[in-house]
Structures are given as C-alpha cells and as structure tokens.
Scaffold this active site. Structure first.
Site, PDB file in Angstrom:
ATOM      1  N   ALA A  20      -4.325 -20.110 -11.186  1.00  0.00           N
ATOM      2  CA  ALA A  20      -2.881 -20.303 -11.066  1.00  0.00           C
ATOM      3  C   ALA A  20      -2.525 -21.591 -11.802  1.00  0.00           C
ATOM      4  O   ALA A  20      -3.395 -22.411 -12.088  1.00  0.00           O
ATOM      5  CB  ALA A  20      -2.515 -20.417  -9.591  1.00  0.00           C
ATOM      6  N   GLY A  27      -7.106 -17.821  -9.544  1.00  0.00           N
ATOM      7  CA  GLY A  27      -6.196 -16.702  -9.772  1.00  0.00           C
ATOM      8  C   GLY A  27      -6.641 -15.822 -10.933  1.00  0.00           C
ATOM      9  O   GLY A  27      -6.323 -14.624 -10.976  1.00  0.00           O
ATOM     10  N   GLU A  82      -9.042 -13.541  -9.432  1.00  0.00           N
ATOM     11  CA  GLU A  82      -8.286 -12.613  -8.570  1.00  0.00           C
ATOM     12  C   GLU A  82      -7.597 -11.539  -9.412  1.00  0.00           C
ATOM     13  O   GLU A  82      -7.537 -10.372  -9.027  1.00  0.00           O
ATOM     14  CB  GLU A  82      -7.266 -13.394  -7.728  1.00  0.00           C
ATOM     15  CG  GLU A  82      -7.956 -14.270  -6.691  1.00  0.00           C
ATOM     16  CD  GLU A  82      -6.980 -15.139  -5.922  1.00  0.00           C
ATOM     17  OE1 GLU A  82      -6.250 -15.921  -6.559  1.00  0.00           O
ATOM     18  OE2 GLU A  82      -6.938 -15.022  -4.687  1.00  0.00           O
ATOM     19  N   GLU A 137     -10.759 -22.765  -5.407  1.00  0.00           N
ATOM     20  CA  GLU A 137      -9.539 -23.233  -4.727  1.00  0.00           C
ATOM     21  C   GLU A 137      -9.812 -24.335  -3.715  1.00  0.00           C
ATOM     22  O   GLU A 137      -9.024 -25.274  -3.591  1.00  0.00           O
ATOM     23  CB  GLU A 137      -8.829 -22.056  -4.033  1.00  0.00           C
ATOM     24  CG  GLU A 137      -8.005 -21.181  -4.971  1.00  0.00           C
ATOM     25  CD  GLU A 137      -8.820 -20.095  -5.659  1.00  0.00           C
ATOM     26  OE1 GLU A 137     -10.071 -20.163  -5.622  1.00  0.00           O
ATOM     27  OE2 GLU A 137      -8.213 -19.178  -6.242  1.00  0.00           O
TER      28      GLU A 137
HETATM   29  N1  3HC Z   1      -3.302 -25.116 -14.231  1.00  0.00           N
HETATM   30  C1  3HC Z   1      -2.665 -25.949 -15.067  1.00  0.00           C
HETATM   31  N2  3HC Z   1      -3.303 -26.674 -15.994  1.00  0.00           N
HETATM   32  C2  3HC Z   1      -4.627 -26.550 -16.080  1.00  0.00           C
HETATM   33  C3  3HC Z   1      -5.360 -25.699 -15.235  1.00  0.00           C
HETATM   34  C4  3HC Z   1      -4.645 -24.940 -14.273  1.00  0.00           C
HETATM   35  N3  3HC Z   1      -5.259 -24.094 -13.454  1.00  0.00           N
HETATM   36  N4  3HC Z   1      -6.680 -25.793 -15.544  1.00  0.00           N
HETATM   37  C5  3HC Z   1      -6.755 -26.670 -16.562  1.00  0.00           C
HETATM   38  N5  3HC Z   1      -5.524 -27.124 -16.888  1.00  0.00           N
HETATM   39  C6  3HC Z   1      -5.162 -28.061 -17.965  1.00  0.00           C
HETATM   40  C7  3HC Z   1      -5.744 -29.441 -17.733  1.00  0.00           C
HETATM   41  O1  3HC Z   1      -4.883 -30.218 -16.945  1.00  0.00           O
HETATM   42  C8  3HC Z   1      -5.854 -29.962 -19.143  1.00  0.00           C
HETATM   43  O2  3HC Z   1      -4.569 -30.384 -19.537  1.00  0.00           O
HETATM   44  P1  3HC Z   1      -4.384 -31.634 -20.522  1.00  0.00           P
HETATM   45  O3  3HC Z   1      -5.073 -31.239 -21.791  1.00  0.00           O
HETATM   46  O4  3HC Z   1      -2.916 -31.764 -20.619  1.00  0.00           O
HETATM   47  O5  3HC Z   1      -5.050 -32.783 -19.841  1.00  0.00           O
HETATM   48  C9  3HC Z   1      -6.197 -28.716 -19.958  1.00  0.00           C
HETATM   49  O6  3HC Z   1      -5.824 -27.610 -19.138  1.00  0.00           O
HETATM   50  C10 3HC Z   1      -7.658 -28.578 -20.279  1.00  0.00           C
HETATM   51  O7  3HC Z   1      -8.403 -28.763 -19.077  1.00  0.00           O
HETATM   52  P2  3HC Z   1      -9.784 -29.571 -19.073  1.00  0.00           P
HETATM   53  O8  3HC Z   1      -9.605 -30.861 -19.777  1.00  0.00           O
HETATM   54  O9  3HC Z   1     -10.257 -29.568 -17.692  1.00  0.00           O
HETATM   55  O10 3HC Z   1     -10.669 -28.626 -20.014  1.00  0.00           O
HETATM   56  P3  3HC Z   1     -12.161 -28.168 -19.811  1.00  0.00           P
HETATM   57  O11 3HC Z   1     -12.441 -27.274 -20.945  1.00  0.00           O
HETATM   58  O12 3HC Z   1     -13.038 -29.358 -19.581  1.00  0.00           O
HETATM   59  O13 3HC Z   1     -12.177 -27.338 -18.446  1.00  0.00           O
HETATM   60  C11 3HC Z   1     -11.485 -25.642 -16.898  1.00  0.00           C
HETATM   61  C12 3HC Z   1     -11.464 -26.132 -18.370  1.00  0.00           C
HETATM   62  C13 3HC Z   1     -12.913 -25.282 -16.507  1.00  0.00           C
HETATM   63  C14 3HC Z   1     -10.586 -24.461 -16.823  1.00  0.00           C
HETATM   64  C15 3HC Z   1     -10.989 -26.779 -15.969  1.00  0.00           C
HETATM   65  O14 3HC Z   1      -9.757 -27.270 -16.482  1.00  0.00           O
HETATM   66  C16 3HC Z   1     -10.748 -26.365 -14.561  1.00  0.00           C
HETATM   67  O15 3HC Z   1     -11.669 -26.315 -13.779  1.00  0.00           O
HETATM   68  N6  3HC Z   1      -9.487 -26.075 -14.199  1.00  0.00           N
HETATM   69  C17 3HC Z   1      -9.103 -25.775 -12.842  1.00  0.00           C
HETATM   70  C18 3HC Z   1      -9.499 -24.388 -12.456  1.00  0.00           C
HETATM   71  C19 3HC Z   1      -9.068 -24.087 -11.044  1.00  0.00           C
HETATM   72  O16 3HC Z   1      -9.242 -24.862 -10.137  1.00  0.00           O
HETATM   73  N7  3HC Z   1      -8.465 -22.924 -10.869  1.00  0.00           N
HETATM   74  C20 3HC Z   1      -7.977 -22.523  -9.595  1.00  0.00           C
HETATM   75  C21 3HC Z   1      -6.540 -22.931  -9.490  1.00  0.00           C
HETATM   76  S1  3HC Z   1      -5.878 -22.597  -7.879  1.00  0.00           S
HETATM   77  C22 3HC Z   1      -5.583 -20.910  -7.916  1.00  0.00           C
HETATM   78  O17 3HC Z   1      -5.908 -20.267  -8.850  1.00  0.00           O
HETATM   79  C23 3HC Z   1      -4.879 -20.378  -6.722  1.00  0.00           C
HETATM   80  C24 3HC Z   1      -4.931 -18.896  -6.692  1.00  0.00           C
HETATM   81  O18 3HC Z   1      -5.847 -18.484  -5.737  1.00  0.00           O
HETATM   82  C25 3HC Z   1      -3.579 -18.317  -6.325  1.00  0.00           C
END
Ligand code: 3HC
Length: 693
Positions: A62, A101, A104, A124
């Site tokens: 998400a 997400g 999912e 999450e």
């Molecule tokens: N939402 C918004 N922005 C995100 C994002 C997300 N889920 N994931 C990454 N980004 C952004 C980062 O903030 C960063 O932005 P910036 O360049 O402006 O600083 C850019 O994407 C690149 O991210 P990274 O520097 O972390 O790049 P990497 O290649 O090192 O890592 C990644 C990529 C593995 C995808 C890592 O960013 C990550 O782990 N992201 C979070 C993933 C996550 O936690 N997802 C679950 C979200 S909660 C959810 O999905 C709820 C659902 O159940 C409804």
C-alpha cells in the site's frame, strides 16, 4: 506519473501498473486497476487477464504516504474482491519485491507466476500494522497456518523457490513476467477462475501453532501489531470468511492511527531521507574510488570491519603487527564464513570468494596501495596518534585515513599528520559485521570528497550511515554516557540496578544500562573515567561505583561478575547481595539516606537527561538534523523502533513538560555540571517540536 493500462494481446488482457518507484497502491493506482478490470471484463475478446507491473518491482505494498490521510475510495479490499470474483481467470505476473498489499493483490488473483529473483513478504507488522486487504485470510489458505504465522507475525520473507514449494505461486522462471504468464497459460489450458478465498485452510496442529505463536511474540515484546495480526489470522479458521475479512480490515484501519504505527512510519521515511541526503552529498563532492582498503588491528573490531568490507566485495588488507593477534583475527573471519556456509546464507563459492578478498599482513607498510585505511587499534589517544604518524609516512598520496575510535578527539589524531584533510572518523559498532550503525565523524579540516567517500562506503556496507561532528563520544556514546551517569546516580540514591534495568527494558530497550555495562565491560568504563580526569564533575567523581567494582575485579560478564553475578556459561545475570552490600556501604560513607524511586521517575531521569544532551548536540552543530540523533540510537543502541526515536519520543512527551521536569531537578543537574539547553527551552517556549525544527 501513475498509469494503469489495459493492453490486448490476442485473447489476453494485460493490465500493467506503472507507478514509480515501487508501484505502491495509491488511490490512483487502485482506481486505475478497478477501471481497467471492468473494461477487460466487458471486452468479449478477452478470455484471460494478466496483472503485471512496469519498472523494478511488482507492487511493494500500500502507499505508506497515504496512511496519514483519511481513507479514500476505492478501498483495496473492494478492488481485490472484484478481482477475485472475476469470471475470467486472472494471473499475477510477479517480479521484484512482492510485499504487503502487493502480495495481497497477488493472492486475490487466481494464479501466480514469478521471476526467479522475486521475494514475497507481508511486512505490515514492521510498520505497526496488520495486513489490511485479505492477507491474513488468503495466505493461510494457500500456504497453511504455520508458514502464514511466520510471514504475518514474524515477517519471514520467502524467495521464489520457497514460495513455489509452499504453494504460494504456481510457476517460476527466468525472463519477463508477462512472458512467464503467457508460458504458464500455454502449459495449463484451459485455465478457469480459482478464487483463493473459497479454499479452506489446510489442517494443522493447533497446539504446535500456538506454541510457535508464543515463541514469535516473545521475540517482539512491547509491539502491539503482531498480537493483533495473530488475532486476525486465527479468524481464517475460527470465523466465516466475510466476518474474518471485516475483522481484519477494522483492526488494520485502527492500527493506521496508532501511536506505534505513526512512530514506525516516521522511522521508515527518516531512514530513506538519510540515505537520500548521503547520496546528494556524494554527488556534490565525487567520492574517491576504493580499489583496496586496509584495516589496522585484527581484534574483534578490526576483523569485523574486514568482514563488512569483504561482504561488500572490497579487496581488504588486514594488518596487525602482532602475528598471534592476526592469527586470531583470521580465525574469527574463517569461522564467520564457515558459519554463513553452514546456515545456508552463502554458497561455498561465495564464502570462498569473500574470504579470499581478505589478505592478512604483519607490517604496516602493507598499506601502501590502499585507497582507504581504517585504524582499529587500542582505544588510547597516544597509541592512535603514533599509528597515524606512521600511516602518514606509508600511505600513498590521496589515501584516506580513518579511525574507528569510539570517543577520542579525531582532530587531535588528524593533527599529527601532514594531511589533516584526509583524516576522518568511521565509528563502527561491535560486532561490526552485524550492527547496522556507522557514525562518520567529520573533523575540522576534512575534505568534502573524503566525507562523501566515507558516507558512500557506509551505504555500500548496508549501514545506516550518519555524519556527525567531532566531540567526546560523538552522538551515540555521548548520550550513552549521560544515561549511564544518571542510572548510576539513581542507584547511589537508593534504586536497585535491577529496578533501573527493568524499567528501561519495559520501555523497550533490549537491556538496561547496568546489564549493558556488564556486557561491554566495567574495565572499559573505568578506563574512560580515568581518561576524563578533571572533567568529571564532583558529583560524578564521588559516585565511584565503577572504581569500586573494578577494584574487586568485577569486570562484568567476562569475569563472571559486575553489577550482576553470572553463573558459568550464562549471559543472564543474577542480582548479587554483594553489590547490594557494596551500595549500602557506599551510601553510608557518603552520608546518603537511601530512598525509593517510582518507575516513572527512573524512566524520566534516564530519558530526559539524554534529551537535554541531544539538544546540546544540536546546539553545537554536531548533527545536521534532529532525526540523525534518533537514527543513531535506533540502530546502534537498541532504542525501541516502535517509539520512533529519542527526539520523536520527546516530541510526543511534550517539550514543555520535559523542560519543567528538568527545571525541577536543576540543582541536582548543576551538581553534575549539566545545564538545560537553551535550544530545548526555546522550542518548548514556542510550543514547537524537535522534528519540525
Ligand atoms: N509506499 C510509499 N512509498 C514507498 C513504499 C510504499 N509502500 N515503499 C517504498 N517507498 C518509497 C521510499 O520511500 C523511497 O522513496 P524516496 O526515493 O522518495 O526516498 C522509494 O520508494 C524507494 O524505496 P527504498 O529506498 O526503500 O528502495 P529499496 O530498493 O532499497 O527498497 C523496498 C524497496 C524493498 C520496496 C522498500 O522500500 C520497502 O521495504 N518498502 C516498504 C514495503 C512495505 O512495508 N510494504 C507494506 C506496506 S503496508 C501495506 O501494504 C498494507 C496493506 O496490507 C493494506
């Protein structure tokens, strides 16, 4: 730019999500996906659908940036329900990091194929959330309850072959995800819709499941989300599907607003912003290319640093003038690589290649070809200065000279060389191959390219790399010292070490100050106090528990006793009546009447003096931004991530309250030579926060 397109290739409808950088499911992406789905379903020429992503990854979750906004339609569960209900089969074509997400979304498709390098997780809980779009319900139906538990509560990540083995995906291969989906379709005619949600959870042993859950939760004390994620997961077999999905969603929506989730989001973005700032600095002053790095000193620290360098693919010379020390260092390195091999973290080829990157030498002139030299010898200014005099003579022109000192004055080290602009601090934390933090310490004369090189190297080593200024103990150890001082004064006044430790553990630290002191060594603190000599305030000098323990040979865990007593082979200490007696005698000698302390007083005394010291660090320009202090303590000292960092926590407490509490202690603070920071007072008076300043 966000686009979601529908392309027709024969009878295949290909929906492509394109929302750089990681295809997060923003409102626009969700709306686009729903609209293209409806178009594809209305198109009689389309028989099968493929969902795929442009760019480096499938959906990584998400959109975390939207979590501080009100919920916006269309909601993800509705989009996924529409997808799952499609009368035409839907294949998810996956690559990159299929997270949250994103996973999912894949679970709501009828089939899943992936590129071999893809990885899968529901992270999450690391954001203080639980899966909010069916993850807790669809995942256990596909992979079974025990693995779903590991992934949802424990954050376990699967690679593509494990995902195939677990039944999470139906196929994998090299090449473009779309081509993989087309191949899958060719190999499995005719595909029909296969909704995940109508399946049942495979049978499992409930007792073993609960034991596994208890084990996981024990490792995550203080965190609310894992407990709730487990609760939602149990719904997969305890509730009708619609009720379980509704429960999951309610929990998810409530979690978004929770203090822990807000704190964890703050840390998520702070970490990425720091990496961005470091990258910008490296662009402004091009870093020096590193072909070879030398490490001086083959103790635990030096060999750990050599391991970090080899793991990042850097040719490394490990130098120790004492052959026995060098042998021990080599043994540490070899046992690390054989351990990594045994645990399956490295293949034999990888382990051999990395071990071969480290060459061991016994003379300092082996630094001759190194572009960067990292000194990690005994923590003593004169010893380090002597090493730097020699390095100045032996290192090639342009080489960078770094010291791994943890608190000494690096300007004084740089001053003995004829190349002060090339000297910098690189403060690794022990064990260097494990700990995530690197403090890069600027000196007065350091050249921008030298700073950029150290920062870039830190990022390459996978460290949270924070640039800090030169002062006693830099950021991390300077704050640690004030906390330890306060904790020791609390004990002098009557608190028991085990009470102080418990309070800080309950706050979320992995261990309390006295447990940490026993682990790090009473002798280290003793030497530090000797080194500080006249700079100790009268109150600190009089509170000489360290000297008393040192005089009795109680050096901490390594000698079997320190503040605690340790049974042979045990790392968990026992309260020791001998220490209680020593404390009672100490108080009597000093004429102190012991008093009891509430847990709140203990916590506030320990944290508020740190917050005050952090404000001084800002005042003195030791860090660029307040958040840097938080990152240092989060990654180097076990500050609980779910509390967002020291200064984030201060902001939540309210700076006005902190200042008025500190004012109440001002006489005692003056005795320790501490003043309330004018910056802290000013922020409080203006009703501002650290992290907005
Ligand atoms: N939402 C918004 N922005 C995100 C994002 C997300 N889920 N994931 C990454 N980004 C952004 C980062 O903030 C960063 O932005 P910036 O360049 O402006 O600083 C850019 O994407 C690149 O991210 P990274 O520097 O972390 O790049 P990497 O290649 O090192 O890592 C990644 C990529 C593995 C995808 C890592 O960013 C990550 O782990 N992201 C979070 C993933 C996550 O936690 N997802 C679950 C979200 S909660 C959810 O999905 C709820 C659902 O159940 C409804």
């Amino acid at each position: 730019m966000t686009t979601v397109t529908l392309q027709r290739i024969d009878a295949l409808g290909v929906i492509t999500l394109d929302h750089p950088p990681v295809n997060a499911l923003s409102r626009a992406v969700r709306a686009g996906l729903l609209a293209r789905l409806q178009e594809a379903l209305a198109d009689d020429g389309i028989q099968t659908l493929v969902i795929t992503c442009a760019g480096r990854t499938f959906v990584a979750g998400a959109d975390i940036r939207e979590f501080d906004l009100p919920l916006q339609e269309p909601h993800l569960p509705e989009v996924l329900a529409a997808l799952e209900a499609s009368p035409k089969p839907v294949i998810a074509a996956l690559h990159g990091t299929v997270l949250g997400g994103g996973l999912e979304l894949a679970l709501a498709c009828h089939y899943r194929v992936a590129a071999t390098a893809a990885t899968f997780a529901l992270p999450e809980v690391s954001l203080g959330l639980i899966p909010g779009a069916g993850g807790t319900q669809r995942l256990p139906r596909l992979v079974g309850a025990p693995l779903a538990l590991d992934m949802i509560v424990g954050g376990t990540r699967l690679d593509a072959s494990a995902a195939l083995g677990a039944g999470l995906i139906d196929g994998l291969g090299e090449g473009e995800p779309l081509a993989l989906a087309q191949g899958f379709l060719r190999d499995h005619p005719p595909l029909s819709p296969r909704p995940t949600a109508v399946q049942t959870v495979p049978p499992f042993d409930p007792d073993a499941f609960e034991a596994q859950a208890r084990g996981l939760l024990r490792k995550l004390p203080g965190q609310e989300a894992p407990v709730l994620a487990l609760d939602a997961l149990r719904g997969a077999w305890q509730l009708p599907l619609s009720a379980a999905l509704q429960r999951e969603r309610e929990l998810f929506v409530a979690r978004r607003e929770s203090a822990q989730a807000r704190a964890l989001r703050q840390v998520f973005f702070a970490e990425r912003a720091l990496a961005g700032r470091n990258r910008a600095l490296a662009k402004a002053a091009p870093p020096v290319a590193l072909r070879q790095v030398a490490v001086i000193g083959a103790g635990l620290m030096g060999s750990g640093i050599a391991l970090c360098l080899a793991n990042a693919g850097l040719a490394t010379v490990l130098i120790d003038t004492q052959p026995q020390a060098l042998e021990r260092g080599r043994a540490t390195i070899d046992s690390y690589f054989s351990g990594a091999l045994a645990k399956g973290r490295l293949t034999a080829d990888q382990a051999n290649a990395r071990a071969a990157l480290i060459r061991c030498e016994t003379t300092l002139d082996a630094v001759a070809d190194a572009d960067l030299i990292i000194e990690a010898v005994f923590e003593d200014l004169a010893v380090k200065q002597e090493v730097f005099r020699q390095l100045d003579r032996l290192a090639k022109p342009g080489a960078i000279l770094a010291t791994n000192t943890s608190y000494l004055d690096i300007d004084a080290i740089a001053g003995v060389t004829g190349r002060r602009e090339a000297v910098i601090g690189m403060h690794f934390f022990s064990p260097a191959q494990v700990m995530k933090l690197l403090e890069v310490v600027r000196t007065r004369a350091v050249a921008p390219a030298v700073l950029a090189t150290a920062l870039q190297l830190g990022e390459r080593l996978g460290k949270t790399t924070v640039a800090v200024g030169n002062c006693h103990g830099f950021v991390g150890n300077r704050l640690l010292a004030v906390r330890e001082r306060e904790a020791t004064l609390l004990v002098e006044e009557g608190a028991a070490p085990e009470q102080v430790d418990r309070v800080l553990r309950e706050f979320g630290f992995p261990m309390g100050p006295f447990e940490l002191r026993d682990l790090a060594g009473i002798d280290i603190a003793w030497r530090n106090r000797q080194g500080r000599g006249e700079s100790l305030s009268p109150a600190e000098r009089a509170c000489d528990l360290i000297e008393q323990l040192h005089a009795r040979g109680r050096l901490g865990q390594k000698s079997g006793a320190g503040y605690y007593r340790y049974e042979p082979g045990q790392r968990q200490g026992q309260a020791d009546p001998l220490v209680a007696g020593l404390l009672a005698a100490h108080r009597q000698r000093r004429g102190l009447t012991p008093r009891s302390h509430s847990d709140t007083e203990i916590l506030e005394r320990c944290l508020f003096v740190m917050i005050n010291e952090a404000a001084w660090l800002l005042e003195e320009g030791i860090v660029e931004q307040p958040v840097d202090i938080d990152l240092v303590w989060l990654h180097g000292y076990g500050f609980p991530r779910y509390r967002g960092g020291l200064l984030y926590h201060a902001d939540q407490c309210g700076l006005e309250r902190i200042v008025s509490t500190l004012e109440g202690w001002s006489a005692a603070l003056a005795e320790r030579g501490t003043r309330i920071s004018p910056r802290l007072r000013q922020l409080a008076a203006e009703g501002r926060r650290f992290l907005d300043s």
